[in-house]
Design a protein around this motif. Structure first.
Motif, PDB file in Angstrom:
ATOM      1  N   VAL A 299       0.804  -1.199   0.000  1.00  0.00           N
ATOM      2  CA  VAL A 299       0.000   0.000   0.000  1.00  0.00           C
ATOM      3  C   VAL A 299       0.842   1.257   0.000  1.00  0.00           C
ATOM      4  O   VAL A 299       0.430   2.304  -0.448  1.00  0.00           O
ATOM      5  CB  VAL A 299      -0.947   0.017   1.215  1.00  0.00           C
ATOM      6  N   ARG A 300       2.089   1.144   0.517  1.00  0.00           N
ATOM      7  CA  ARG A 300       2.911   2.345   0.549  1.00  0.00           C
ATOM      8  C   ARG A 300       3.167   2.880  -0.842  1.00  0.00           C
ATOM      9  O   ARG A 300       3.402   4.051  -1.051  1.00  0.00           O
ATOM     10  CB  ARG A 300       4.237   2.078   1.262  1.00  0.00           C
ATOM     11  N   GLU A 301       3.132   2.037  -1.869  1.00  0.00           N
ATOM     12  CA  GLU A 301       3.201   2.447  -3.259  1.00  0.00           C
ATOM     13  C   GLU A 301       2.185   1.631  -4.030  1.00  0.00           C
ATOM     14  O   GLU A 301       2.517   0.626  -4.629  1.00  0.00           O
ATOM     15  CB  GLU A 301       4.605   2.208  -3.840  1.00  0.00           C
ATOM     16  N   PRO A 302       0.892   2.019  -4.037  1.00  0.00           N
ATOM     17  CA  PRO A 302      -0.109   1.219  -4.711  1.00  0.00           C
ATOM     18  C   PRO A 302       0.078   1.314  -6.209  1.00  0.00           C
ATOM     19  O   PRO A 302      -0.631   2.017  -6.907  1.00  0.00           O
ATOM     20  CB  PRO A 302      -1.437   1.856  -4.261  1.00  0.00           C
TER      21      PRO A 302
ATOM     22  N   SER B 116      -8.966  13.468  -5.392  1.00  0.00           N
ATOM     23  CA  SER B 116     -10.225  12.785  -5.076  1.00  0.00           C
ATOM     24  C   SER B 116     -10.064  11.278  -5.158  1.00  0.00           C
ATOM     25  O   SER B 116     -10.663  10.527  -4.384  1.00  0.00           O
ATOM     26  CB  SER B 116     -11.336  13.251  -6.023  1.00  0.00           C
ATOM     27  N   VAL B 117      -9.236  10.814  -6.100  1.00  0.00           N
ATOM     28  CA  VAL B 117      -8.978   9.379  -6.226  1.00  0.00           C
ATOM     29  C   VAL B 117      -7.990   8.920  -5.156  1.00  0.00           C
ATOM     30  O   VAL B 117      -8.120   7.835  -4.585  1.00  0.00           O
ATOM     31  CB  VAL B 117      -8.430   9.047  -7.630  1.00  0.00           C
ATOM     32  N   GLY B 118      -7.014   9.752  -4.875  1.00  0.00           N
ATOM     33  CA  GLY B 118      -5.930   9.337  -3.982  1.00  0.00           C
ATOM     34  C   GLY B 118      -6.201   9.544  -2.509  1.00  0.00           C
ATOM     35  O   GLY B 118      -5.371   9.172  -1.681  1.00  0.00           O
ATOM     36  N   GLY B 119      -7.357  10.102  -2.137  1.00  0.00           N
ATOM     37  CA  GLY B 119      -7.613  10.419  -0.744  1.00  0.00           C
ATOM     38  C   GLY B 119      -7.531   9.224   0.187  1.00  0.00           C
ATOM     39  O   GLY B 119      -6.856   9.272   1.224  1.00  0.00           O
ATOM     40  N   TYR B 120      -8.217   8.130  -0.187  1.00  0.00           N
ATOM     41  CA  TYR B 120      -8.193   6.954   0.682  1.00  0.00           C
ATOM     42  C   TYR B 120      -6.830   6.271   0.649  1.00  0.00           C
ATOM     43  O   TYR B 120      -6.415   5.668   1.641  1.00  0.00           O
ATOM     44  CB  TYR B 120      -9.288   5.968   0.275  1.00  0.00           C
TER      45      TYR B 120
ATOM     46  N   ILE C  94      -8.276  -6.942  -3.314  1.00  0.00           N
ATOM     47  CA  ILE C  94      -9.636  -7.021  -3.842  1.00  0.00           C
ATOM     48  C   ILE C  94     -10.470  -5.835  -3.378  1.00  0.00           C
ATOM     49  O   ILE C  94     -11.247  -5.261  -4.150  1.00  0.00           O
ATOM     50  CB  ILE C  94     -10.291  -8.364  -3.438  1.00  0.00           C
ATOM     51  N   ALA C  95     -10.334  -5.449  -2.114  1.00  0.00           N
ATOM     52  CA  ALA C  95     -11.086  -4.297  -1.619  1.00  0.00           C
ATOM     53  C   ALA C  95     -10.712  -3.032  -2.380  1.00  0.00           C
ATOM     54  O   ALA C  95     -11.580  -2.242  -2.779  1.00  0.00           O
ATOM     55  CB  ALA C  95     -10.844  -4.111  -0.118  1.00  0.00           C
ATOM     56  N   ASN C  96      -9.418  -2.814  -2.617  1.00  0.00           N
ATOM     57  CA  ASN C  96      -8.997  -1.653  -3.395  1.00  0.00           C
ATOM     58  C   ASN C  96      -9.519  -1.728  -4.826  1.00  0.00           C
ATOM     59  O   ASN C  96      -9.995  -0.742  -5.383  1.00  0.00           O
ATOM     60  CB  ASN C  96      -7.472  -1.544  -3.404  1.00  0.00           C
TER      61      ASN C  96
ATOM     62  N   ALA D  88     -12.137  -3.291  -5.910  1.00  0.00           N
ATOM     63  CA  ALA D  88     -13.599  -3.223  -5.954  1.00  0.00           C
ATOM     64  C   ALA D  88     -14.143  -1.867  -5.526  1.00  0.00           C
ATOM     65  O   ALA D  88     -15.354  -1.687  -5.418  1.00  0.00           O
ATOM     66  CB  ALA D  88     -14.190  -4.321  -5.062  1.00  0.00           C
ATOM     67  N   GLY D  89     -13.256  -0.913  -5.282  1.00  0.00           N
ATOM     68  CA  GLY D  89     -13.700   0.414  -4.900  1.00  0.00           C
ATOM     69  C   GLY D  89     -13.993   0.581  -3.426  1.00  0.00           C
ATOM     70  O   GLY D  89     -14.671   1.529  -3.019  1.00  0.00           O
ATOM     71  N   TRP D  90     -13.496  -0.335  -2.599  1.00  0.00           N
ATOM     72  CA  TRP D  90     -13.706  -0.272  -1.162  1.00  0.00           C
ATOM     73  C   TRP D  90     -12.402   0.070  -0.441  1.00  0.00           C
ATOM     74  O   TRP D  90     -12.106  -0.464   0.639  1.00  0.00           O
ATOM     75  CB  TRP D  90     -14.249  -1.605  -0.644  1.00  0.00           C
ATOM     76  N   ALA D  91     -11.624   0.981  -0.990  1.00  0.00           N
ATOM     77  CA  ALA D  91     -10.353   1.360  -0.379  1.00  0.00           C
ATOM     78  C   ALA D  91     -10.544   1.942   1.021  1.00  0.00           C
ATOM     79  O   ALA D  91      -9.642   1.874   1.857  1.00  0.00           O
ATOM     80  CB  ALA D  91      -9.619   2.366  -1.264  1.00  0.00           C
ATOM     81  N   LYS D  92     -11.728   2.493   1.280  1.00  0.00           N
ATOM     82  CA  LYS D  92     -11.950   3.092   2.598  1.00  0.00           C
ATOM     83  C   LYS D  92     -11.908   2.039   3.708  1.00  0.00           C
ATOM     84  O   LYS D  92     -11.528   2.360   4.843  1.00  0.00           O
ATOM     85  CB  LYS D  92     -13.277   3.833   2.621  1.00  0.00           C
ATOM     86  N   LEU D  93     -12.294   0.807   3.407  1.00  0.00           N
ATOM     87  CA  LEU D  93     -12.199  -0.246   4.423  1.00  0.00           C
ATOM     88  C   LEU D  93     -10.753  -0.441   4.848  1.00  0.00           C
ATOM     89  O   LEU D  93     -10.441  -0.500   6.037  1.00  0.00           O
ATOM     90  CB  LEU D  93     -12.765  -1.560   3.879  1.00  0.00           C
ATOM     91  N   ASN D  94      -9.856  -0.563   3.865  1.00  0.00           N
ATOM     92  CA  ASN D  94      -8.441  -0.718   4.173  1.00  0.00           C
ATOM     93  C   ASN D  94      -7.892   0.500   4.899  1.00  0.00           C
ATOM     94  O   ASN D  94      -7.075   0.377   5.823  1.00  0.00           O
ATOM     95  CB  ASN D  94      -7.649  -0.947   2.885  1.00  0.00           C
ATOM     96  N   ALA D  95      -8.346   1.685   4.472  1.00  0.00           N
ATOM     97  CA  ALA D  95      -7.833   2.920   5.072  1.00  0.00           C
ATOM     98  C   ALA D  95      -8.178   3.007   6.546  1.00  0.00           C
ATOM     99  O   ALA D  95      -7.306   3.271   7.400  1.00  0.00           O
ATOM    100  CB  ALA D  95      -8.399   4.129   4.315  1.00  0.00           C
ATOM    101  N   PHE D  96      -9.424   2.794   6.880  1.00  0.00           N
ATOM    102  CA  PHE D  96      -9.832   2.916   8.280  1.00  0.00           C
ATOM    103  C   PHE D  96      -9.271   1.773   9.119  1.00  0.00           C
ATOM    104  O   PHE D  96      -8.955   1.954  10.302  1.00  0.00           O
ATOM    105  CB  PHE D  96     -11.355   2.973   8.380  1.00  0.00           C
ATOM    106  N   TYR D  97      -9.140   0.602   8.516  1.00  0.00           N
ATOM    107  CA  TYR D  97      -8.557  -0.526   9.242  1.00  0.00           C
ATOM    108  C   TYR D  97      -7.122  -0.242   9.647  1.00  0.00           C
ATOM    109  O   TYR D  97      -6.727  -0.456  10.800  1.00  0.00           O
ATOM    110  CB  TYR D  97      -8.627  -1.788   8.384  1.00  0.00           C
TER     111      TYR D  97
END
Length: 540
Positions: free
Chosen positions: A5-8, A257-261, A394-396, A398-407
């Motif tokens: 994630v440090r360099e997606p 806007s794309v890179g926020g999470y 898969i979360a990233n 599938a557009g669910w990057a916020k799950l990884n971010a908050f986790y």
């Protein structure tokens, strides 16, 4: 949590060969796509090279510099790592935009994206690099727990680190282009070449009796020379590339806007991977940093290899999710997770069982005695974190990057909170225990959440997938413990560790747990390696 994630970097849009890769990965009758196999191979090569270098050079660095000075060297690098958050996720979002514009043949728009990235990075590089240089004395004498006798050296090190940060971040605008075009072969070769030059320089400097100031100065020179190299490669891949530093507010808003999470993910990862070292230095002294960093760097290779091998899952999952192909996405998750569990168990058991012997012969008895317990706990920690490799991607995708971010933010908060409780009482083992407890609590929650919210599964599917592999791992542990008396030297220890890993593979096959997809994957990777050698020998 996946360290990548440090360099997606796998944020390019999926292409037809990635769709084929998903088919091959999910069904035994279809072969794995050449591109997916190639990227996996180059990803693992990019992982293996710095590992091999570290195994050779790190003992020399600690031996020549001493534990205290090596701790100072580590603290300087960690401090710079914190400033990586000022990328604001633009690198990941920019990589994706470059790939999209290139696929659409939108030359002007692509040039605008790269120009905006370049302009942004130059501003950040000047401001942050200048601040590091101006505050070098403050870093060395007030903000970090550096012994007075070493503060002069640390101050000079930070003076050099300022411009190093500038050239490093500016080069990122051009370095993102090979990744965006899925030319992992090129990005890996450049990375290896730069690393090799830097390694030779470090060995030479240490052999001459010099120290960290000279090492950082040479790294600065290499960083300066690397920037035109990255530009030349970008120009070769994109002959129509025409950039100049500029600010396009509309493009920047789109990138942010794309890179926020991804920015939030980066913050969490930096806290997890960097802040703990600074806290150890402040609480226990710089020598303790070495006792923590050495076993941590060794254990982290488990997750590093996993990240390298699973990077291609991002575009595959993005394709399947975009096409509403849930059944195939679930198969990708289950099959990918199974292969990851096999890989990490095969590697983690030998490192946990024989790690203390390996440290003794590799780094010396003093470091082994002070860090063996921490090594075992950190091996288990990174073993658990590697469980999230497939669901994270898969979360990233599938557009669910916020799950990884908050986790990752929640896990970082738990880790740091435990630090203040356990480190003052237990020292370096307390630091490792903090990380382990945070991972043990957080990993099952993240995986279960992704299963339920992204994949519409029960939330416990990963336990079913892991059950057989865990059984084989338990047998592997028992057999490995019986062979510990054979570890009489570094070479013998490495041989026994390799035998332990091979034991897992044999048991896994003998118990009938291997599947046809395992053979398909090995066949495709082998074919890709063969083609790579053929192209190399042919000069192409």
């Amino acid at each position: 949590m996946n360290s990548s994630v440090r360099e997606p970097s796998n944020l390019s849009p999926p292409d037809p060969e990635d769709i084929e890769a998903a088919d091959g990965f999910l069904t035994p009758e279809a072969p794995l796509a050449h591109r997916a196999a190639r990227n996996s191979v180059w990803g693992m090569v990019n992982f293996a090279w710095p590992l091999a270098v570290a195994l050779i050079v790190q003992p020399m660095m600690v031996g020549r510099l001493g534990q205290d000075l090596y701790g100072v060297f580590t603290i300087v690098g960690v401090t710079l790592g914190f400033f990586g958050v000022l990328d604001l996720g633009i690198g990941a979002a920019g990589t994706r935009q470059i790939a999209v514009r290139h696929a659409r043949n939108e030359t002007d728009e692509l040039n605008s994206v790269v120009s905006t990235m370049l302009g942004f990075y130059m501003v950040v590089g000047l401001l942050v690099g200048g601040a590091i240089t101006l505050l070098a004395g403050t870093f060395a004498t007030k903000w970090l727990s550096i012994p007075a006798v070493m503060q002069g050296t640390a101050r000079v090190a930070f003076l050099i680190a300022g411009p190093s940060f500038f050239f490093s971040i500016v080069s990122g605008a051009f370095a993102s282009i090979p990744t965006a075009l899925q030319r992992y072969d090129i990005s890996t070769r450049v990375s290896i070449a730069i690393s090799a030059i830097n390694t030779v320089a470090v060995v030479t400097i240490l052999s001459l009796g010099r120290g960290i100031v000279e090492m950082l100065a040479v790294s600065l020179i290499i960083g300066i020379l690397a920037m035109p190299v990255y530009y030349a490669i970008a120009k070769r891949l994109l002959p129509t590339l025409a950039v100049r530093p500029r600010w396009n507010p509309a493009i920047f808003r789109d990138l942010f806007s794309v890179g926020g999470y991804f920015l939030i993910q980066t913050i969490g990862v930096i806290v997890l991977y960097q802040l703990d070292k600074l806290l150890v230095g402040n609480m226990l002294g710089v020598a303790a940093v070495t006792m923590y960093v050495v076993p941590g760097g060794l254990a982290r290779q488990i997750q590093g290899l996993t990240a390298a091998a699973t990077g291609v899952v991002f575009p595959m999952s993005a394709t399947l999710f975009d096409g509403n192909q849930r059944e195939r996405l679930v198969r990708l998750y289950n099959e990918g997770s199974r292969l990851v569990y096999v890989l990490i168990t095969c590697l983690a058991v030998p490192l946990a069982v024989f790690g203390d012997r390996f440290l003794r012969y590799w780094m010396g008895p003093k470091i082994a005695e002070g860090s063996s317990l921490a090594l075992v706990m950190l091996v288990v920690t990174y073993y658990l974190l590697s469980f999230t490799a497939i669901p994270w991607q898969i979360a990233n995708g599938a557009g669910w990057a916020k799950l990884n971010a908050f986790y990752v933010l929640a896990m970082a908060a738990a880790d740091i909170g435990l630090f203040f409780v356990l480190v003052p009482r237990f020292g370096v083992p307390g630091a490792a225990a903090s990380y382990l407890i945070a991972a043990a609590l957080g990993v099952p929650i993240l995986i279960s959440t992704i299963e339920r919210r992204v994949l519409a599964m029960s939330g416990f599917g990963f336990l079913k997938v892991y059950s057989r592999i865990g059984l084989v791992g338990a047998i592997q542990i028992a057999l490995s413990l019986l062979t510990r008396p054979l570890c009489g030297s570094l070479l013998a220890t490495v041989a026994v560790m390799a035998a332990s890993g091979a034991t897992f593979v044999v048991l896994y096959c003998l118990l009938g747990f291997s599947q046809e997809t395992d053979r398909q994957l090995l066949k495709a990777l082998g074919a890709q390696l063969t083609r790579g050698r053929a192209r190399h020998s042919g000069g192409s």
